[in-house]
Design an enzyme around this catalytic site. Structure first.
Site, PDB file in Angstrom:
ATOM      1  N   CYS A   1      40.989  32.627  39.619  1.00 29.35           N
ATOM      2  CA  CYS A   1      42.115  31.896  39.045  1.00 29.35           C
ATOM      3  C   CYS A   1      42.923  31.214  40.137  1.00 29.35           C
ATOM      4  CB  CYS A   1      43.034  32.827  38.278  1.00 29.35           C
ATOM      5  SG  CYS A   1      42.137  34.020  37.313  1.00 29.35           S
TER       6      CYS A   1
ATOM      7  N   GLN B   1      41.110  43.424  32.641  1.00 33.31           N
ATOM      8  CA  GLN B   1      39.858  43.789  33.319  1.00 33.31           C
ATOM      9  C   GLN B   1      39.354  45.182  32.934  1.00 33.31           C
ATOM     10  OE1 GLN B   1      37.978  41.746  34.969  1.00 33.31           O
ATOM     11  NE2 GLN B   1      39.351  40.061  35.479  1.00 33.31           N
TER      12      GLN B   1
HETATM   13  N1  PMP Z   1      45.162  39.253  34.053  1.00 34.53           N
HETATM   14  C1  PMP Z   1      44.062  39.548  34.749  1.00 34.53           C
HETATM   15  C2  PMP Z   1      43.957  40.888  35.413  1.00 34.53           C
HETATM   16  C3  PMP Z   1      43.023  38.620  34.846  1.00 34.53           C
HETATM   17  O1  PMP Z   1      41.932  38.915  35.552  1.00 34.53           O
HETATM   18  C4  PMP Z   1      43.164  37.366  34.195  1.00 34.53           C
HETATM   19  C5  PMP Z   1      42.074  36.319  34.284  1.00 34.53           C
HETATM   20  N2  PMP Z   1      41.735  35.923  35.568  1.00 34.53           N
HETATM   21  C6  PMP Z   1      44.336  37.106  33.487  1.00 34.53           C
HETATM   22  C7  PMP Z   1      45.312  38.076  33.428  1.00 34.53           C
HETATM   23  C8  PMP Z   1      44.563  35.790  32.778  1.00 34.53           C
HETATM   24  O2  PMP Z   1      43.800  35.716  31.624  1.00 34.53           O
HETATM   25  P1  PMP Z   1      43.564  34.340  30.837  1.00 34.53           P
HETATM   26  O3  PMP Z   1      42.492  33.616  31.586  1.00 34.53           O
HETATM   27  O4  PMP Z   1      43.141  34.753  29.465  1.00 34.53           O
HETATM   28  O5  PMP Z   1      44.850  33.609  30.827  1.00 34.53           O
END
Ligand code: PMP
Length: 376
Positions: free
Chosen positions: A324, A180
């Site tokens: 997520c 981020q």
């Molecule tokens: N770390 C952080 C701080 C995130 O915001 C995210 C995405 N939500 C991720 C890891 C995971 O990234 P990716 O979607 O590429 O797996």
């Protein structure tokens, strides 16, 4: 007009990224491992991308490993380091507000017998290097802190903490989830004093399914995916040339404007917060010195999901927290000292430097209507 204020979940791919991806799909379709010219051209595209991403964080091309995204990068960092050093040492130190891809990985390792220490913010909502240093000892394999929290935008004292840890325990591996912060604040391996950094393509206007793990030369990480020895054996599997090319083109585009966009974001956040103050019952959860790309607020008394769908009906798209987790409570806001009642009504607004004042105005009007119409 629709308003997309959920850029911390994912961003719209930029034209440059889409073009590069299409070109790799339609023209430069070779397998980088093939020994003929078609393969070589694909390899050259991957090499170029590696160099662009390495330069963007002050690393060497040989220290950049492509993965399927930051979730995989975080898994590789932890599991790979524990596989390398886990016989001799047993402790992992992380912040208590990490993304699930770090936190759940630590929990999985905990179940295998490792000791995980989670550091929370103090009562003032801030993290202190001292608390991390005190949790480290000779038995510690890895310490991990995210750069910018994905729910509140809080900027962690990563460089300061890692430098201090390294002074006392030079062998502890320092890992930063930079997702981020990347392309929003300056992410630099020296500045962060990081041995490993995880990055993700789709958060920086590239596409989903591609990420990077930076691994400093000399740091041992055991591969978690074995096969054809791609990525110098650390991450086997045919490289996705289209996704990797898209990632690097977005980085090439956004790298030179990090500071300019940050300044613009400070203005956008100022305007947003001043307009929010016109509405009764809104409180701002993000601290003032957080990343201006993420503003977390509470629409007190209105459940996040209900407000989210109310706004969605007005074509205004926000997140109730960390997307997520599909609305599942992460508990991160409470750790930052937000009362449970306010955490239940939290909304995450994540803009980009392209956000216009008119979009903020549309959001404000929709939110105002939501506050009036949704029953508490
Ligand atoms: N770390 C952080 C701080 C995130 O915001 C995210 C995405 N939500 C991720 C890891 C995971 O990234 P990716 O979607 O590429 O797996």
């Amino acid at each position: 007009m629709s308003v997309y204020f959920d850029n911390a979940s994912t961003t719209k791919p930029c034209e440059e990224a889409v073009k590069a991806m299409l070109r790799a799909v339609t023209e430069n379709f070779g397998n980088p491992s093939s020994l003929h010219r078609v393969g070589l051209n694909a390899q050259l595209a991957v090499d170029e991308a590696r160099k662009i991403i390495a330069d963007s964080i002050g690393a060497d091309g040989g220290e950049i490993y492509f993965t399927s995204g930051a979730t995989e990068s975080n898994n590789l960092a932890f599991r790979g380091a524990v596989s390398a050093y886990g016989r001799r040492k047993h402790r992992i130190v992380i912040s208590a507000v990490e993304h699930h891809s770090v936190d759940e990985t630590a929990t999985a390792l905990e179940k295998q017998g490792l000791e995980v220490i989670r550091i929370s913010p103090r009562a003032d909502g801030n993290f202190y290097a001292e608390d991390f240093i005190n949790a480290c000892n000779e038995d510690t394999i890895i310490i991990s802190m995210m750069y910018v929290n994905n729910e509140t935008g809080y900027i962690m004292p990563v460089g300061e903490t890692f430098r201090a840890v390294k002074k006392i325990f030079p062998e502890i591996i320092t890992h930063c989830d930079g997702v981020q912060g990347y392309m929003k604040l300056s992410v630099n391996v020296k500045m962060l004093s990081a041995d490993m950094i995880s990055l993700s393509g789709h958060k920086v206007h590239a596409v989903k399914g591609v990420g990077v793990l930076f691994v400093k030369k000399g740091v041992r990480v055991i591969p978690q995916i074995t096969g054809g020895n791609q990525e110098k054996g650390l991450r086997s599997g045919t490289e996705s040339v289209p996704l990797i090319s898209a990632f690097s083109k977005a980085v090439e585009k956004y790298s030179p404007t990090i500071e300019k966009r940050y300044e613009k974001m400070l203005e956008s956040r100022k305007y947003l917060i001043s307009r929010l103050s016109e509405i009764d019952g809104i409180s701002v959860n993000s601290p003032e010195n957080s990343s201006p790309y993420i503003v977390n607020i509470s629409a007190v008394g209105k459940r996040s999901e209900i407000m989210l769908h109310f706004l969605e009906n007005k074509e205004v798209y926000i997140s109730s927290g960390s997307a997520c987790s599909k609305g599942k409570k992460s508990g991160v806001l409470e750790k930052f000292g937000i009362k449970p009642k306010n955490a239940d009504s939290a909304i995450r607004i994540s803009m980009t430097a392209e956000t216009e004042q008119g979009e903020i105005d549309i959001f404000i009007e929709a939110l105002r209507e939501g506050m009036e119409k949704i029953r508490s």
